[in-house]
Design an enzyme around this catalytic site. Sequence first.
Site, PDB file in Angstrom:
ATOM      1  N   ASP A  97       0.799  -1.231   0.000  1.00 17.23           N
ATOM      2  CA  ASP A  97       0.000   0.000   0.000  1.00 17.23           C
ATOM      3  C   ASP A  97       0.831   1.281   0.000  1.00 17.23           C
ATOM      4  O   ASP A  97       0.346   2.330  -0.385  1.00 17.23           O
ATOM      5  CB  ASP A  97      -0.943   0.012   1.221  1.00 17.23           C
ATOM      6  CG  ASP A  97      -0.197  -0.184   2.545  1.00 17.23           C
ATOM      7  OD1 ASP A  97       1.040  -0.323   2.526  1.00 17.23           O
ATOM      8  OD2 ASP A  97      -0.855  -0.198   3.604  1.00 17.23           O
TER       9      ASP A  97
ATOM     10  N   ASP B  95       4.171  -1.123  11.220  1.00 16.27           N
ATOM     11  CA  ASP B  95       3.694   0.204  10.869  1.00 16.27           C
ATOM     12  C   ASP B  95       3.113   0.822  12.139  1.00 16.27           C
ATOM     13  O   ASP B  95       2.358   0.166  12.855  1.00 16.27           O
ATOM     14  CB  ASP B  95       2.621   0.131   9.786  1.00 16.27           C
ATOM     15  CG  ASP B  95       2.335   1.520   9.241  1.00 16.27           C
ATOM     16  OD1 ASP B  95       2.853   1.856   8.159  1.00 16.27           O
ATOM     17  OD2 ASP B  95       1.617   2.276   9.920  1.00 16.27           O
TER      18      ASP B  95
HETATM   19  C1  MIC Z   1       4.185   6.437   8.196  1.00 15.11           C
HETATM   20  O1  MIC Z   1       3.017   6.776   8.293  1.00 15.11           O
HETATM   21  O2  MIC Z   1       5.119   7.161   8.539  1.00 15.11           O
HETATM   22  C2  MIC Z   1       4.482   5.066   7.657  1.00 15.11           C
HETATM   23  C3  MIC Z   1       5.095   5.242   6.338  1.00 15.11           C
HETATM   24  O3  MIC Z   1       3.305   4.334   7.488  1.00 15.11           O
HETATM   25  C4  MIC Z   1       5.395   4.374   8.645  1.00 15.11           C
HETATM   26  C5  MIC Z   1       5.979   3.137   8.178  1.00 15.11           C
HETATM   27  C6  MIC Z   1       7.102   3.340   7.238  1.00 15.11           C
HETATM   28  O4  MIC Z   1       7.883   4.278   7.399  1.00 15.11           O
HETATM   29  O5  MIC Z   1       7.229   2.505   6.356  1.00 15.11           O
HETATM   30  C7  MIC Z   1       4.795   4.100  10.013  1.00 15.11           C
HETATM   31  O6  MIC Z   1       3.920   4.808  10.405  1.00 15.11           O
HETATM   32  O7  MIC Z   1       5.273   3.223  10.724  1.00 15.11           O
HETATM   33 FE1  SF4 Z   2      -0.002   4.809   5.073  1.00 14.84          FE
HETATM   34 FE2  SF4 Z   2       1.342   5.519   7.275  1.00 14.84          FE
HETATM   35 FE3  SF4 Z   2      -0.116   7.287   5.921  1.00 14.84          FE
HETATM   36 FE4  SF4 Z   2      -1.301   5.397   7.259  1.00 14.84          FE
HETATM   37  S1  SF4 Z   2      -0.041   7.013   8.124  1.00 14.84           S
HETATM   38  S2  SF4 Z   2      -1.820   6.054   5.203  1.00 14.84           S
HETATM   39  S3  SF4 Z   2       0.070   3.685   6.987  1.00 14.84           S
HETATM   40  S4  SF4 Z   2       1.694   6.250   5.196  1.00 14.84           S
END
Ligand code: MIC
Ligand code: SF4
Length: 643
Positions: free
Chosen positions: A64, A119
Site C-alpha cells: 500500500d 507500521d
Molecule cells: C508512516 O506513516 O510514517 C508510515 C510510512 O506508514 C510508517 C511506516 C514506514 O515508514 O514505512 C509508520 O507509520 O510506521
Molecule cells: Fe499509510 Fe502511514 Fe499514511 Fe497510514 S499514516 S496512510 S500507513 S503512510
Amino acid sequence: MGLTLSEKILKAHLVGGEFKKGSQIAIRIDQTLTQDATGTMAYIEYEVMGVPRVKTEKSVAYIDHNTLQSGFENADDHRFIGSVAKKHGISFSRPGNGICHQVHLERFGIPGKTLIGSDSHTPTGGGLGMIAIGAGGLDVAVAMGGGAYYITYPKIIKIELRGKLSPWVSAKDVILEVLRRLSVKGGVGYIVEYAGDGVKTLSVPERATITNMGAELGATTSIFPSDEKTLEFLRAQGREDVYTPLSADPDAVYDKELVIELDKLEPLAACPHSPDNVKTVRELAGMKIDQCCIGSCTNSSLLDMMKVAYILGGKTVNPGVSLAIAPGSKQVLSMISENGALSKMIDAGARILESACGPCIGMGQSPNSKGISLRTFNRNFEGRSGTRDAGVYLVSPETAAASALTGVLTDPRTLGDMPEFRLPEKFLINDNMIEPPAEEKDMDSVEILRGPNIAGYPETSPLADSLSLPCSLKVGDNITTDHIMPAGAKILPLRSNIPAISQHCFTVCDENFPKRAKELGASAIIGGENYGQGSSREHAALAPLYLGVKAVIVKSFARIHKANLINAGILPLTFKNPGDYDKIAQGDRLELSSLRETVKNGGDVIAKVNGESVALSLEASERDREILLAGGLLDYTREELKK
Ligand code: MIC
Ligand code: SF4
C-alpha cells in the site's frame, strides 16, 4: 481489584515477565501485518531466521505504501513480498486492495486478539477491541516465527467519552482534542482506553480513526471496548462469528483519567508542523488554501467517503484548490462506485487516487511552494508532504470537503443540517485481491523472486567493550523518523537497499551527514526530547547502523524507535542530567569504556568528553541488554535458535 480491558487481553496473552507496571512482559502474538515499505526488510529478516512457516493465527502482507512504481524497485519489492508470503504461510493483499490498516479492520481484526504490525498505525485495530501495536520489522519477523513480543507493561489512561458529537463534528476532532490535551509525548508508556456512554455513539470506523491517530500521542496503543457496535460492524463484514463482547471491569483502576464531553467539541485542525499543535477551525477560518487531500489510514472509511460525497454533491471544487481523494480500500472504492457517491466526487472535480497511502507518505501530490494543504491524515511533520515550505493542517474529512468548495478553511457546521450517515447493513465482500498462501506441502515449489535493488541486512558485530565516538550530529527536541530517514517518492523505493537509502539519512537536518558519518567510521548522535517519534520504520535505525552510528544519546526516546535501535544493536542512552546535553557539541569526541560489563549488569555508562565525565543511563530490560551485547536482535535470535 478489577482489570482494565487492556490488562485483560495482555494477561490472557502473557508468556513471560512479571505482570506489574513498568516491568518488561512478553506476550503471545495472534496476528501480524506488514506493509511494503517496511515489509521487504521484515521478510529478509524472517528468511534469515529460517522458520519455514509462520506460527501466528493470521499474518498478512499488504502492499500500500510504495505504489508509485516510478522505477523497477517497487514492483520488484511487491513481487518479492508476494513470493515470500506464498511460501511461508502469509496472506498477500495485492496492490490496489487498500491501505493495510483499513483492510485489516474490515477483513481480519478480531476483538480480544493481539496484533503487531510493522507500521506505527497498527493501533487502528484497537477500534475493534484488539491490542494492536506498531513495531519494527524485525519484531514482526520474530513474532511470525513464533517468538513473543516484548513491551514494558504500560500504564493505562482512561478517556471517558460523554454525550454525543454535534452535527459535522467527527471522530477526527475527538483525537485532535486528545492530542491538544496530551501532546505528542503525552502517551509514551501508556495504553489509552476509551470508555463512557459516548463510546456507543461511535461506529467501529470512527473508533478506528481515534485509535489510529493515538499513535501520534506516542502511546503503546489505544483501545475501545467490543460491544453492540462492534457486532454490527462485524456482521456487516460477514464476520459476526469472531465477535466477543469485551470491556473493563467496573472497578478497574487507571493511572490517569480524562473526560471528553463530545457535545462540547467543535471542528479542530492540527497546525504545522506537529499533530498536537491544535486550534479550532473557527479561529483559523478564512485562511486561503491550495490543496485538500482526503484519505489515509485515519480517514478513508466508507462513512468518511459518504460524508465527503454528500458535501461535494452537485458543487464544484474551488478553482484555487486541488482536491485529491484516496478511498481506503477496494471495498470502500467499489461501494462508493456502486452507490453513486464516487460520481459526485468526480463531477465536483476531485482527483481520485488509488486506494493506497499516496500523498500521506509523500508519494505524489506534493503541494506548491509555500502551499497550504488540508489533509485528513495523521502526520504533518515538516517536509513529509514532499514540499519543505508547505503548511500542512490535519483536519476531518468534513472540514476538508467543505473547505475544498470555498477555497478557504471552512467550519463544516456552516453547511446546514447534516443527514444521518449510517454503516450499511452489509458491506460488499470480495476478497479476490487477497492471495492465500501455498499449502505447506507445496511450499518447496514456491520460488522467491528477488530484484537487483534488494540488498541484504547491514553488517553487525557484538558490542565492543570500549568505543571512541566523535559526535557526528547534534539535533534538538522532537526529531521524527521523517527527519532521520525521510520517505517520499524519491527515497521510498530504496527501502530494501540499506546502502542506497542511507545516503538520505538525516539529510533533512544536514545534507552532509551521510558522508561525514561514513568517513568517521564509528560515531554517536546527540539529541533532545522525544527522539524518534513517528513511524515504526526500522530504516531509521538500520541506516545509522550502516553509517557507523554506535550510540544515540538523547534526553528521551519515542518507544518504537528506541526498540528499533536496540534491535539494530545501537546503544540508546539518555542523559542522567538533561543539562549535560549542552556540554557536547558536534565534532566532540566521547570515550566510552567498560561497556560490556555495564550493559550486562546495569549502572551508568560514563562518557568522557572535553575532560568531563557525563553520566548516561541505559534503560533496558535484561533481554534488551543481551540483544545489545550480541550486536542486535537478529544475531541474538540466531544464537537463541542455535541453543
Ligand atoms: C508512516 O506513516 O510514517 C508510515 C510510512 O506508514 C510508517 C511506516 C514506514 O515508514 O514505512 C509508520 O507509520 O510506521
Ligand atoms: Fe499509510 Fe502511514 Fe499514511 Fe497510514 S499514516 S496512510 S500507513 S503512510
